[in-house]
Design an enzyme around this catalytic site. Structure first.
Site, mmCIF file in Angstrom:
data_model
loop_
_atom_site.group_PDB
_atom_site.id
_atom_site.type_symbol
_atom_site.label_atom_id
_atom_site.label_comp_id
_atom_site.label_asym_id
_atom_site.label_seq_id
_atom_site.Cartn_x
_atom_site.Cartn_y
_atom_site.Cartn_z
ATOM 1 N N ASP A 236 53.404 -3.897 61.827
ATOM 2 C CA ASP A 236 54.839 -3.831 62.020
ATOM 3 C C ASP A 236 55.245 -5.278 62.298
ATOM 4 O O ASP A 236 54.424 -6.111 62.704
ATOM 5 C CB ASP A 236 55.224 -2.895 63.166
HETATM 6 C C1 BGC Z 1 60.394 -1.882 62.447
HETATM 7 C C2 BGC Z 1 59.811 -1.471 61.106
HETATM 8 C C3 BGC Z 1 60.390 -2.363 60.024
HETATM 9 C C4 BGC Z 1 60.118 -3.808 60.360
HETATM 10 C C5 BGC Z 1 60.685 -4.781 59.345
HETATM 11 C C6 BGC Z 1 60.268 -3.365 62.708
HETATM 12 O O1 BGC Z 1 60.957 -3.727 63.843
HETATM 13 O O2 BGC Z 1 59.761 -1.161 63.479
HETATM 14 O O3 BGC Z 1 60.063 -0.132 60.840
HETATM 15 O O4 BGC Z 1 59.903 -2.005 58.769
HETATM 16 O O5 BGC Z 1 60.708 -4.114 61.614
HETATM 17 O O6 BGC Z 1 62.059 -4.834 59.459
#
Ligand code: BGC
Length: 686
Positions: A236
């Protein structure tokens, strides 16, 4: 294409191409591949003609912030997709998203989001599916297949146990091996078996004390060795930041650190080289993590020189139709006293449309977090109803003079996420959980004020999570839960209210009567967790959602699988193709479903299983399969659902594996977890 270079030869096998490319890459080049170049792309390797691999956020469509501010089809919240119980529709949504990812010049969508809906208060329930791993995985598997049919990688997220948002970067999930396997890993196990996703995103949180991004148990032992996952794992965004560093992540089997941003720098060339020089990791460790990335590159056709046609605005009627159909089939009719709905447009002369969510546009940049998809147009509930009744009814503002009032309430979708952090506004949004199960006080007040003026008030809920309706449930004649219905939501709502569409959505979650009845809310330790200790205790174990309500005979407000229709169905004649099963094998349950009402409609046949006797404690019943069936008035159809021995299994902590015990099992069929009129027995011998 150059035939003499194996990895560029599309006729060669995937594994041969991967090994060939792996052998040609230098250590320095491999190191460059395992960390992003910027927010959404990886480093290209010019020497070997490896282009940059591009990602975009999801899962409700292609997000604005990661598609060069593109306008894309906004689909309903995926909790609404789950409520359709319609696998074909899920495939179509995936396929449409895959096409739009391609038109955005990217290779992977960061979705679907599949965390089990453990609590009604998780801020991201709207982009997850269900409290049940079978419903979640069966729908998600189709989305994944649809996306990947376009040679676009999916990225199933957030692996594992990121089931709430509070302190998501630091908190540790404290969970038993059985619960982890039987509920949370099972969700992924089934998705991998059915759809072979090419990507998985690892969570921010820790699992039993170790961050997902450096957790060898979940990344290698479970994902690779137990589940046979062949794709790549990306962090993530920034999830490696709090880990012990490159060595821990690489040893655990993490494939890609994202983004490549100065704040997030664990798997930097310098750090990885240092770890190699010190002998903390070796070349095999590096190859182990580069290989799956190369596999994804092959799968998305990264080396095929296809022109990427980027389009700023995608206004695709075919995709909007899919979005609308999901909204229509996912809406759940929660109450309908004396068939108050559907209304006849020519009978209701004056209509009032009130409430804070009537005209609200959901689909602004960064709204609600990373799945913020900005559509080319947005039909609000107000717009949809006005268009629908145009020429037939008059829209008025005073509820007292109306024949019917539509009160459009629900939750806020977080506003702009940057503002959210500054203002502490709550709603269905990333980075924050709700603190209340009920509607905001102002809305409760609005309900009583409106009812005092006009009892013919229908409540329409726009939200991504279960909501406490108990205070006002008795007072209104009808309630329609529309979730966040996407860019075409207004049209969909109007068509359901006026009976052009017969609602067929079924709840993918249990609604407790009060929060304290819910297994995740028996203590603060369980939710939002002990925030001093930074631990969240999944002490309910395997008793998540209806499994708990059934086990402890707690009456829910609405049971899992519940949803009303404008017609009535009858199920009969449950049968099995065999009454004995030995070892591995399949068996088929069949049921006849008849529409005994006077309107075309759809029913979901839900199949649950109970183990009549077992050496371990098991839930009274668990969903094992389902099928949606469409029936004309008076029509009867047989529905068959094929299952296999895995439907009988539990996870044995002694043997560290799923197993079924010899004995008798009861198979139940019906239209919700609390309405199962049919049953039949099967004997199993291990
Ligand atoms: C989120 C993800 C997301 C990623 C990129 C994170 O903060 O939890 O779901 O894909 O950011 O934006």
């Amino acid at each position: 294409m150059e035939k003499n270079i194996l990895y560029l030869d599309q006729n060669a096998t995937e594994e041969n191409r991967v090994e060939d490319l792996l052998n040609r890459l230098t250590i320095e080049e491999k190191i460059l591949l395992i960390r992003g170049r910027d927010f959404w792309t990886t480093n290209p390797i010019e020497r070997l003609k490896i282009p940059s691999f591009g990602m975009t956020d999801g899962p409700l469509g292609v997000a604005w912030h990661s598609s060069h501010r593109g306008h894309r089809t906004r689909f309903p919240a995926t909790i609404g997709l789950a409520s359709t119980w319609n696998k074909q529709l899920a495939y179509k949504m995936g396929e449409a998203i895959g096409k739009e990812v391609k038109l955005s010049g990217r290779h992977q969508i960061l979705g679907p989001g599949v965390n089990i809906i453990r609590s009604p208060l998780c801020g991201r329930n709207f982009e997850y599916l269900s409290e049940d791993p079978v419903l979640s995985s069966d729908i998600v598997a189709e989305v994944v297949k649809g996306i990947q049919s376009q040679k676009i990688a999916s990225c199933v997220k957030h692996y594992l146990t990121n089931n709430s948002e509070t302190k998501r970067m630091k908190i540790s999930t404290e969970i038993s091996e059985r619960a982890l396997q039987e509920i949370y890993i099972k969700n992924y196990k089934r998705i991998i078996e059915k759809a072979d996703p090419w990507g998985i995103m690892v969570c921010y949180n820790k699992i039993n004390g170790i961050h997902g991004a450096e957790n060898k148990y979940i990344l290698r032992d479970v994902l690779r060795d137990q589940l046979g996952f062949t794709g790549h794992v990306v962090t993530d965004w920034g999830a490696a930041r709090r880990t012990s560093g490159a060595t821990g992540c690489i040893k655990a089997g993490l494939n890609l650190e994202m983004p490549g941003f100065f704040l997030f720098k664990k798997m930097t060339p310098k750090n990885v080289q240092k770890a190699l020089d010190a002998g903390d990791i070796n070349k095999d460790d590096l190859n182990y993590i580069v290989r799956p990335l190369l596999r994804t590159f092959m799968r998305v056709g990264l080396f095929e020189k296809t022109e990427q046609h980027f389009k700023k605005v995608l206004d695709i009627p075919e995709h909007q139709k899919i979005s609308q159909q999901i909204a229509e089939e996912g809406m759940v009719l929660l109450k309908n006293d004396s068939n108050f709905l559907p209304l006849k447009a020519d009978k209701v002369k004056k209509i009032a449309i009130l409430g804070p969510n009537a005209k609200k546009i959901f689909g602004k940049p960064l709204q609600g977090g990373s799945s913020a998809v900005v559509p080319p147009k947005f039909i609000s509930p107000y717009d949809g109803i006005v268009n629908y009744v145009s020429g037939k009814s008059e829209i008025i503002s005073n509820p007292e003079d109306a024949d019917v009032v539509f009160l459009i309430l629900g939750l806020n979708h977080g506003g702009n996420i940057l503002r959210l952090f500054l203002t502490k506004r709550e709603g269905d949004t990333e980075g924050r959980d709700r603190t209340h199960y009920a509607l905001p006080d102002k809305q409760q007040k609005l309900i009583s004020e409106t009812l005092a003026k006009n009892p013919n008030t229908v409540v329409i809920l726009i939200a991504g999570s279960p909501i406490d309706l108990s205070e006002w449930f008795e007072d209104v004649p009808a309630i329609l839960n529309a979730w966040y219905p996407g860019m075409m939501g207004g049209d969909a709502i109007a068509r359901v209210l006026f009976g052009e569409i017969n609602p067929s959505g079924k709840l993918p979650v249990t609604y407790p009567k009060k929060l304290e009845d819910h297994p995740a809310h028996k203590s603060k330790k369980r939710f939002p967790g002990d925030l001093e200790e930074l631990k969240i205790y999944f002490d309910e174990g395997i008793y998540v959602g209806y499994r708990y309500f059934d086990k402890h005979q707690v009456e829910p407000f609405f049971p899992f699988g519940f949803g009303l229709s404008y017609t009535t169905f009858e199920m009969s004649n449950i049968q099995l193709d065999k009454s004995n099963l030995q070892g591995q094998g399949t068996f088929t349950v069949s049921v006849d479903v008849k529409n005994i009402g006077d309107k075309l409609g759809a029913e979901v046949v839900q199949i649950y299983l109970s183990d009549d006797e077992c050496s371990v404690d098991r839930p009274p019943k668990e969903l094992q399969g389902f099928e949606k069936v469409y029936l004309e008035p008076g029509e009867k159809k047989p529905v068959s659902i094929k299952l296999n021995e895995s439907a009988l299994e539990f996870y044995s902590e002694q043997e560290h594996k799923f197993k079924a015990e010899t004995g008798t099992f009861t198979i139940w069929a019906g239209s919700s977890s609390r309405d199962l009129p049919l049953s039949i027995k099967i004997n199993y011998s291990a």
